[in-house]
Design an enzyme around this catalytic site. Structure first.
Site, PDB file in Angstrom:
ATOM      1  N   CYS A 142      29.320  31.147  22.440  1.00 49.39           N
ATOM      2  CA  CYS A 142      29.931  31.592  23.696  1.00 49.39           C
ATOM      3  C   CYS A 142      31.339  32.165  23.540  1.00 49.39           C
ATOM      4  CB  CYS A 142      29.955  30.442  24.702  1.00 49.39           C
ATOM      5  SG  CYS A 142      31.134  29.125  24.288  1.00 49.39           S
TER       6      CYS A 142
ATOM      7  N   CYS B 164      33.697  29.627  19.291  1.00 50.88           N
ATOM      8  CA  CYS B 164      32.304  29.208  19.256  1.00 50.88           C
ATOM      9  C   CYS B 164      31.407  30.393  18.898  1.00 50.88           C
ATOM     10  CB  CYS B 164      31.903  28.634  20.616  1.00 50.88           C
ATOM     11  SG  CYS B 164      30.135  28.277  20.778  1.00 50.88           S
TER      12      CYS B 164
ATOM     13  N   LYS C 295      11.129   3.871   0.284  1.00 54.31           N
ATOM     14  CA  LYS C 295      10.964   5.285  -0.064  1.00 54.31           C
ATOM     15  C   LYS C 295      11.276   5.520  -1.544  1.00 54.31           C
ATOM     16  CE  LYS C 295      10.010   7.030   4.043  1.00 54.31           C
ATOM     17  NZ  LYS C 295      10.760   8.187   4.526  1.00 54.31           N
TER      18      LYS C 295
ATOM     19  N   TYR D 149      -4.571   1.583   8.337  1.00 54.54           N
ATOM     20  CA  TYR D 149      -3.543   0.655   7.845  1.00 54.54           C
ATOM     21  C   TYR D 149      -3.306  -0.538   8.764  1.00 54.54           C
ATOM     22  CZ  TYR D 149      -0.357   3.329  10.935  1.00 54.54           C
ATOM     23  OH  TYR D 149       0.248   3.951  12.000  1.00 54.54           O
TER      24      TYR D 149
ATOM     25  N   CYS E  48      28.662  27.240  27.731  1.00 52.96           N
ATOM     26  CA  CYS E  48      28.134  27.635  26.421  1.00 52.96           C
ATOM     27  C   CYS E  48      26.621  27.498  26.470  1.00 52.96           C
ATOM     28  CB  CYS E  48      28.725  26.742  25.334  1.00 52.96           C
ATOM     29  SG  CYS E  48      28.018  27.025  23.700  1.00 52.96           S
TER      30      CYS E  48
ATOM     31  N   CYS F 260      32.990  22.906  20.464  1.00 58.93           N
ATOM     32  CA  CYS F 260      33.208  24.023  21.378  1.00 58.93           C
ATOM     33  C   CYS F 260      33.620  23.448  22.727  1.00 58.93           C
ATOM     34  CB  CYS F 260      31.920  24.837  21.516  1.00 58.93           C
ATOM     35  SG  CYS F 260      31.876  25.912  22.959  1.00 58.93           S
TER      36      CYS F 260
ATOM     37  N   LYS G 185       2.610   4.703   1.035  1.00 59.42           N
ATOM     38  CA  LYS G 185       2.954   5.310   2.322  1.00 59.42           C
ATOM     39  C   LYS G 185       2.502   6.771   2.290  1.00 59.42           C
ATOM     40  CE  LYS G 185       6.715   6.039   5.599  1.00 59.42           C
ATOM     41  NZ  LYS G 185       6.371   7.457   5.830  1.00 59.42           N
TER      42      LYS G 185
ATOM     43  N   GLU H 148       0.844  -1.192   0.000  1.00 62.05           N
ATOM     44  CA  GLU H 148       0.000   0.000   0.000  1.00 62.05           C
ATOM     45  C   GLU H 148       0.879   1.241   0.000  1.00 62.05           C
ATOM     46  OE1 GLU H 148      -1.167  -1.451   4.378  1.00 62.05           O
ATOM     47  OE2 GLU H 148      -2.352   0.229   3.673  1.00 62.05           O
TER      48      GLU H 148
ATOM     49  N   ASP I 138       1.718  10.552   3.354  1.00 57.21           N
ATOM     50  CA  ASP I 138       2.507  11.569   4.043  1.00 57.21           C
ATOM     51  C   ASP I 138       1.581  12.348   4.962  1.00 57.21           C
ATOM     52  OD1 ASP I 138       5.001  14.017   2.925  1.00 57.21           O
ATOM     53  OD2 ASP I 138       4.844  12.756   4.708  1.00 57.21           O
TER      54      ASP I 138
END
Length: 788
Positions: A421, A418, A324, A236, A454, A448, A126, A124, A128
């Site tokens: 930070c 970073c 897929k 389903y 941070c 970092c 799939k 069947e 979305d």
């Protein structure tokens, strides 16, 4: 209305007629009256119910308009987990899935003279959309829930009642007294386009794609908004069912269709892998012509008995896979690269793109994964790039069009500090450990070094700490955590337990009631299980299952924190790299301080105890020597050393004359052994490991016995077939509580096999090996005796 007919009779007649029209329209796709006639019947029913409000029932077709808005969604615990599916992106993935399924069922394999036994699959599209659970009791819809994390979802009962093709009462007869239907709620393409047109007309923001529109519509606290959205259901499968159902997946779906639930009109039976491939190709060709979005095809082993035999792995079934469609690709311009900071400090490059439509979605950002990927692609800022949605979900850059590179294109450079930070950014090192040697190389990740100083790392660490599967602090969403960190109210997870009412009520979006509710939720989280607490700490590479294993095996936080890498690898599925991550985490002074603060501030761990009997005296001297990875000393050589010397100290102190007397230990291996233990650090490492094994009760000289209350310690049990009184997961929990190890395969070491209806190859193998086999009544009787 004829004079002889009462209002109640006419209302019942209209409801029945409208329900029949809905069934023919939504389920059979065979409308029998024009829309105008349907609207006339609906209008008459609404007028009669307005005149006689005492006759209105929840199942009436007019009651799909939504009710009063909710303050929040409640939680629903799925009795049968709603698992995700494994994905196949390439044809080989599907081939491997079919092979694994046939091998798992012990079906004849192919050879030069044939392809072997073929499985039947249901096929069947799939859809979305958003996965939901619908609970019917005595034929009436009583609850709707989202999938959530698979174990716990949100109660969206008021919203699913507004979806017009969901029957509020099942049709026909023969349905189980309790029936949980699972399906996908989606928004058809035409409805999505119309909704976006209305959004634009009213000055609102259009939805990115039909899936987002469907998910957003179902999660409205005001069900009147949901009722205004063009949503549909496609069933389903089923979850819980208190009654007999068909013995095939397609048979169950056909039964659902007969009870008024819409199923896929593209449902088909395929015999063997070749027909599955044909179906996948056919659906790909008609994908754009379908009235709804799909992103692939779902294949499920059709036989329910075979599904039960195959079972599950981790959080997905072995009998189903989502194949897929290939990702859809477009080209656009790379405008820049920004760097995001994750929970562990990883600096991840994110591409900022000139917005482009890819598979119906506007893409303006794409992951670049890491700097090795940037180098592999050869991408520069200003390049024209090929973008795809991997698995139709995550946008990523596939490659560049080199001939379109502008003269002013700029290289992508890792920031020296970073971006959040300002701390230094360092490249990680990869340490490969094998046979007593460590090889160090540069990793692909930059980090970092600011740690919880941070804010980005602190925010992500706390978001993980409070999440549902960790400490489960309800009401602490991402935005609230960001506020707490930005206002410097919390500098570590331990600070959550010092928050005051005055601090919380001052936050944006909080009033007196919500503030007290949050503080109650924080208070309720003070008694987590050991497994939840370990998972909440956010140890790199330690997921939920590994956290459960550490808690179950070692029994206490103190042991987990002290465990040496060479001891941790005695636990199943814990490799040396993960073991070093765990050990390093608990050796870190800052982490030790946070854990100490959490315990001082009232966090009390539950379910702590002794080491699990399965691991008592589990180590052997030969195993320890083997795990030291001494060059040229394999498992058989380690066993011969253990047999000859009998103790670790004797092996460490063995001289050349002693080693020459070890059977079949060649000079190269003997020299490697001597060289290894001549290094003081290596000898001390081995002694430390042995000392900890002894301390934990895992040493070969430790007492191996069943702990009181755990009569099945040291035994291995196998569950196969279907259990009716409890699920197999529940049976596993009860057996483990009694000390048993529950395995998925039968061997000569299996202590007992519990065989319910539908038991197949595992039962046959148990009988072949002459193992003890219990049916469900005998199993329940034995459980009762052991638990008495």
């Amino acid at each position: 209305m004829p004079s002889a007919q009462t209002a109640a009779e006419r209302i019942a007649e209209l409801r029945s007629e409208i329900d029949a029209h809905n069934y023919r329209y939504y389920v059979l796709d065979e409308p029998s009256v024009p829309d105008a006639e349907y609207d006339r019947l609906f209008k008459e029913l609404r007028a009669l119910e307005a005149e006689h409000p005492e006759l209105v029932t929840p199942e009436s077709p007019t009651q799909r308009v939504g009710g009063e808005a909710l303050a929040a969604f409640g939680q629903v615990r799925h009795e049968v987990p709603m698992l995700s599916l494994g994905n196949a992106f390439e044809e080989q993935d599907l081939t491997d899935f079919d092979r694994r399924a046939r091998e798992g069922l012990d079906l004849p394999a192919g050879d030069l003279f044939g392809d072997g036994a073929e499985l039947e699959y249901s096929c069947e599209p799939k859809l979305d959309g958003l996965a939901v659970s619908l609970l019917y009791e005595n034929g009436h819809l009583v609850r709707g829930a989202t999938r959530g994390d698979g174990s716990t979802g949100e109660d969206i009962s008021a919203n699913v009642r507004t979806v017009r093709n969901i029957p509020l009462k099942l049709h026909g007869s023969g349905w189980p007294a309790v029936l949980e239907v699972r399906g996908e709620i989606y928004m058809p393409k035409a409805g999505f386009e119309a909704l976006n047109a209305r959004q634009l007309e009213s000055g609102g923001k259009p939805f990115a794609n039909p899936r987002n529109a469907a998910a957003g519509s179902l999660r409205q606290l005001d069900s009147k908004i949901t009722a205004s959205r063009p949503l549909e259901l496609c069933a389903y499968g089923v979850g819980r069912s208190d009654g007999e159902l068909a013995d095939t997946h397609i048979g169950i779906l056909q039964a659902l269709k007969g009870w008024g639930l819409p199923i896929s009109r593209e449902l088909k039976l395929a015999r063997g892998l070749a027909e599955c491939r044909e179906y996948f190709q056919a659906m790909g060709e008609k994908r754009d012509a379908l009235p709804y979005e799909i992103d692939g095809v779902v294949f499920k082993v059709n036989s329910i008995a075979q599904q039960r035999e195959l079972g599950f792995r981790a959080r997905e079934p072995r009998w189903a896979i989502a194949h897929k469609f290939p990702a859809r690709e477009e080209i656009t311009e790379l405008l820049g690269v920004e760097f995001q900071v994750g929970r562990t400090g990883a600096i991840t490059p994110v591409a900022r793109l000139k917005p482009v439509q890819v598979a119906g979605v506007t893409v303006s950002n794409a992951t670049l994964h890491n700097m090795d990927e940037v180098a592999r692609l050869g991408v520069m800022i200003g390049d024209t790039v090929i973008v795809r949605r991997a698995g139709d979900v995550i946008p990523q850059i596939l490659g560049i069009i080199a001939e379109r590179r502008p003269a002013d294109a700029r290289a992508v450079a890792v920031p020296e500090s970073c971006p959040v930070c300002g701390s230094a950014v360092e490249r990680t090192q990869l340490i490969k450990r094998s046979k007593g040697r460590e090889t160090v190389s540069e990793g692909s990740i930059y980090r970092c070094v600011g740690r919880l100083a941070c804010q980005a790392q602190l925010k992500q660490a706390i978001i993980h700490f409070v999440s549902r599967r960790a400490m489960d602090i309800d009401g602490l969403g991402d935005k609230i955590v960001e506020q707490l960190v930005d206002k410097e109210l919390i500098r570590s997870p331990a600070d959550l337990y010092c928050l005051t009412f005055e601090q919380v009520v001052a936050l944006e979006g909080f009033a007196e009631v919500s503030s007290r509710n949050l503080l109650k939720s924080i208070e309720a989280s003070r008694t987590p299980t050991l497994a939840r607490f370990i998972y909440a700490l956010g140890i790199p590479d330690v997921g939920e299952e590994t956290a459960k294993l550490l808690a179950r095996a070692l029994g206490s936080l103190e042991r987990v924190a002290r465990a040496l890498p060479d001891v941790l690898v005695y636990l199943p599925d814990v490799g040396l790299e993960v073991a070093h991550e765990i050990h390093s985490f608990f050796q870190d002074a800052h982490n030790q301080q946070v854990i100490e603060q959490l315990l001082k501030r009232g966090v009390q761990l539950q379910e702590e105890g002794d080491i699990h009997p399965e691991f008592a005296a589990c180590a052997t001297l030969a195993g320890l020597i083997d795990k030291l990875d001494i060059p040229f000393i394999a498992r058989t050589g380690a066993q011969r050393l253990a047999d000859r010397f009998g103790s670790l100290e004797a092996i460490i102190g063995a001289d050349w004359l002693d080693l020459r007397q070890v059977e079949r230990l060649n000079e190269k291996a003997a020299r490697a052994l001597r060289d290894y233990f001549d290094v003081p650090e290596n000898a001390q490492r081995a002694r430390d490991v042995e000392a900890q094994l002894r301390d934990f009760g895992m040493h070969w000289q430790s007492e191996r016995k069943s702990v009181e209350g755990l009569p099945l310690a040291g035994q291995t049990w196998v569950l196969t077939g279907t259990l009716e009184a409890m699920s197999r997961d529940e049976a596993k929990v009860q057996l483990e509580a009694l000390g048993a190890k529950v395995s998925g395969s039968v061997s000569a070491r299996t202590s007992c096999v519990v065989a319910g209806p539908g038991a197949g190859s595992k039962l046959a193998k148990a009988n072949e090996l002459g193992l003890k086999v219990l049916d469900e009544p005998a199993f329940l009787e034995q459980l009762a005796k052991l638990q008495a």
